[in-house]
Design an enzyme around this catalytic site. Structure first.
Site, PDB file in Angstrom:
ATOM      1  N   LEU A  66      -3.812   5.699  13.425  1.00 13.86           N
ATOM      2  CA  LEU A  66      -2.432   5.230  13.464  1.00 13.86           C
ATOM      3  C   LEU A  66      -1.883   5.012  12.050  1.00 13.86           C
ATOM      4  O   LEU A  66      -2.648   4.870  11.092  1.00 13.86           O
ATOM      5  CB  LEU A  66      -2.374   3.925  14.267  1.00 13.86           C
ATOM      6  CG  LEU A  66      -2.896   4.061  15.703  1.00 13.86           C
ATOM      7  CD1 LEU A  66      -3.247   2.709  16.297  1.00 13.86           C
ATOM      8  CD2 LEU A  66      -1.889   4.793  16.569  1.00 13.86           C
ATOM      9  N   PRO A  67      -0.551   4.966  11.896  1.00 14.33           N
ATOM     10  CA  PRO A  67       0.036   4.962  10.553  1.00 14.33           C
ATOM     11  C   PRO A  67       0.042   3.637   9.805  1.00 14.33           C
ATOM     12  O   PRO A  67       0.111   3.645   8.578  1.00 14.33           O
ATOM     13  CB  PRO A  67       1.490   5.412  10.808  1.00 14.33           C
ATOM     14  CG  PRO A  67       1.560   5.882  12.200  1.00 14.33           C
ATOM     15  CD  PRO A  67       0.448   5.224  12.934  1.00 14.33           C
ATOM     16  N   ASN A  71       1.205  -0.846  13.723  1.00 11.88           N
ATOM     17  CA  ASN A  71       0.812   0.020  14.833  1.00 11.88           C
ATOM     18  C   ASN A  71      -0.570  -0.349  15.362  1.00 11.88           C
ATOM     19  O   ASN A  71      -0.791  -0.402  16.580  1.00 11.88           O
ATOM     20  CB  ASN A  71       0.817   1.485  14.395  1.00 11.88           C
ATOM     21  CG  ASN A  71       2.185   1.996  14.022  1.00 11.88           C
ATOM     22  OD1 ASN A  71       2.356   2.629  12.981  1.00 11.88           O
ATOM     23  ND2 ASN A  71       3.182   1.738  14.853  1.00 11.88           N
ATOM     24  N   THR A  99      -5.873   3.880   8.132  1.00 13.42           N
ATOM     25  CA  THR A  99      -6.022   3.190   6.846  1.00 13.42           C
ATOM     26  C   THR A  99      -5.083   1.993   6.853  1.00 13.42           C
ATOM     27  O   THR A  99      -3.862   2.160   6.873  1.00 13.42           O
ATOM     28  CB  THR A  99      -5.680   4.121   5.672  1.00 13.42           C
ATOM     29  OG1 THR A  99      -6.577   5.236   5.692  1.00 13.42           O
ATOM     30  CG2 THR A  99      -5.813   3.391   4.343  1.00 13.42           C
ATOM     31  N   LYS A 175     -11.930   2.669   1.535  1.00 12.04           N
ATOM     32  CA  LYS A 175     -10.877   3.686   1.640  1.00 12.04           C
ATOM     33  C   LYS A 175      -9.728   3.400   0.680  1.00 12.04           C
ATOM     34  O   LYS A 175      -9.177   4.312   0.043  1.00 12.04           O
ATOM     35  CB  LYS A 175     -10.360   3.760   3.081  1.00 12.04           C
ATOM     36  CG  LYS A 175      -9.169   4.709   3.286  1.00 12.04           C
ATOM     37  CD  LYS A 175      -9.516   6.146   2.914  1.00 12.04           C
ATOM     38  CE  LYS A 175      -8.291   7.077   2.957  1.00 12.04           C
ATOM     39  NZ  LYS A 175      -7.775   7.291   4.303  1.00 12.04           N
ATOM     40  N   LYS A 250       2.134   3.854   1.204  1.00  3.91           N
ATOM     41  CA  LYS A 250       1.611   2.760   2.035  1.00  3.91           C
ATOM     42  C   LYS A 250       0.221   2.354   1.574  1.00  3.91           C
ATOM     43  O   LYS A 250      -0.079   1.167   1.400  1.00  3.91           O
ATOM     44  CB  LYS A 250       1.588   3.196   3.497  1.00  3.91           C
ATOM     45  CG  LYS A 250       1.144   2.124   4.463  1.00  3.91           C
ATOM     46  CD  LYS A 250      -0.163   2.324   5.181  1.00  3.91           C
ATOM     47  CE  LYS A 250      -0.639   3.632   5.564  1.00  3.91           C
ATOM     48  NZ  LYS A 250      -1.894   3.682   6.308  1.00  3.91           N
TER      49      LYS A 250
END
Length: 307
Positions: A66-67, A71, A99, A175, A250
């Site tokens: 998911l973004p 979310n 992420t 990450k 982001k």
């Protein structure tokens, strides 16, 4: 054999789900967009109308891609439609490959464990090409090695490397550090490639020098941002597809915030964030992050005496 659930069929998630089906897994899928749902159904996936319905359809392993923080929180914890809202008595294996902020991963993980489920944060590296070819690297946060092995069983069907980074949230931490370096290196490659060409060096020769010298990095040898250097990368198709600048922004915001929280001084990441933000504001937000090269070109008109 129970189906595997998959929530989030974007540029990455669709290919990851496809690779699972290619290994013979049955999938129950959900996405807010109709297009990827139709494609998944055409390959044999069963589509449902909400994350909760994925669990209600019998999936006990669910992967999400998911973004954003928001979310992920909604997909897992919405009291009506969330994965953890199901009345099913099945113990779930929940694997989030998004992420997001490590603290959000820890919060979602604590909620899931309180309900008797397992939760793993498992963000990926390798880009859309890695998702397509099942060569992703998964950075996994898991409470212990035994739990990690249970997550690795399914993740290895979609990637070439599955790494246990530590407890819940550590996958996200790894990450963010990876993408911080990625952003800075892509900006450096774009600047170096543009400067070299303006100084008269052929772009392919320059890339080959980078790739056999100390400038070698993934942003140059695998994902070069200059059109005409590599085939099959976003730069070869007007930077369409791939990892959008808005998503890189982001991730950089998350990394910068994490650094502030940890008391770590950054210099390269804020500079890269500013450059990508400028590019986004010049209409490139939806383009692959290699389009930073296009933005630099636009800022660097060739003097008339050199034309």
């Amino acid at each position: 054999m129970r189906p595997i659930g998959f929530v989030g069929l974007g540029n990455m998630g669709y290919h990851m789900a496809r690779n699972l089906m290619a290994t013979g897994q049955h999938l129950v899928v959900y996405d807010v967009c109709d297009g990827p749902i139709r494609k998944a159904k055409s390959m044999g996936a069963h589509a449902v109308h909400s994350p909760r319905a994925v669990v209600d359809a019998g999936a006990n392993t669910v992967i999400t891609m998911l973004p954003s923080n928001k979310n992920v929180s909604e997909v897992y914890s919405d009291p009506e439609t969330g994965l953890c809202a199901s009345d099913s008595a099945i113990k779930l294996k929940l694997i989030d490959c998004s992420t997001i902020d490590p603290t959000v991963a820890c919060t979602v993980g604590a909620m899931a464990r309180a309900l008797g489920h397992e939760f793993f944060d498992a963000p990926v590296s390798g880009g859309v090409g890695g998702a397509e070819n099942a060569t992703l690297t998964f950075m996994v946060g898991a409470p212990n090695n035994q739990a990690f092995e249970r997550a690795r069983d399914v993740l290895q069907l979609m990637g070439k490397a599955v790494v246990h980074c530590g407890n819940t949230g550590s996958g996200q931490a790894a990450k963010l550090c990876n993408n911080l370096v990625l952003a800075v290196s892509m900006l450096g490659v774009a600047e170096g490639m543009l400067l070299g060409q303006r100084l008269g060096v052929d772009k392919n020769l320059l890339a080959s020098i980078f790739n056999t010298s100390s400038a070698r990095c993934w942003s140059s040898d695998t994902y070069n941002p200059v059109p005409g250097v590599l085939d099959g990368v976003p730069a070869s198709r007007e930077w369409d597809g791939g990892f959008a600048i808005k998503l890189m922004l982001k991730d950089l915001a998350l990394a910068v915030q994490a650094a502030e929280d940890a008391g770590v001084a950054l210099r390269g990441a804020p500079a890269a964030r500013a450059a990508f933000n400028e590019a986004a504001n010049h209409g490139l937000a939806a383009k692959d992050f290699g389009a930073i090269y296009r933005f630099l070109e636009q800022l660097s008109p060739i003097p008339s005496e050199h034309i």
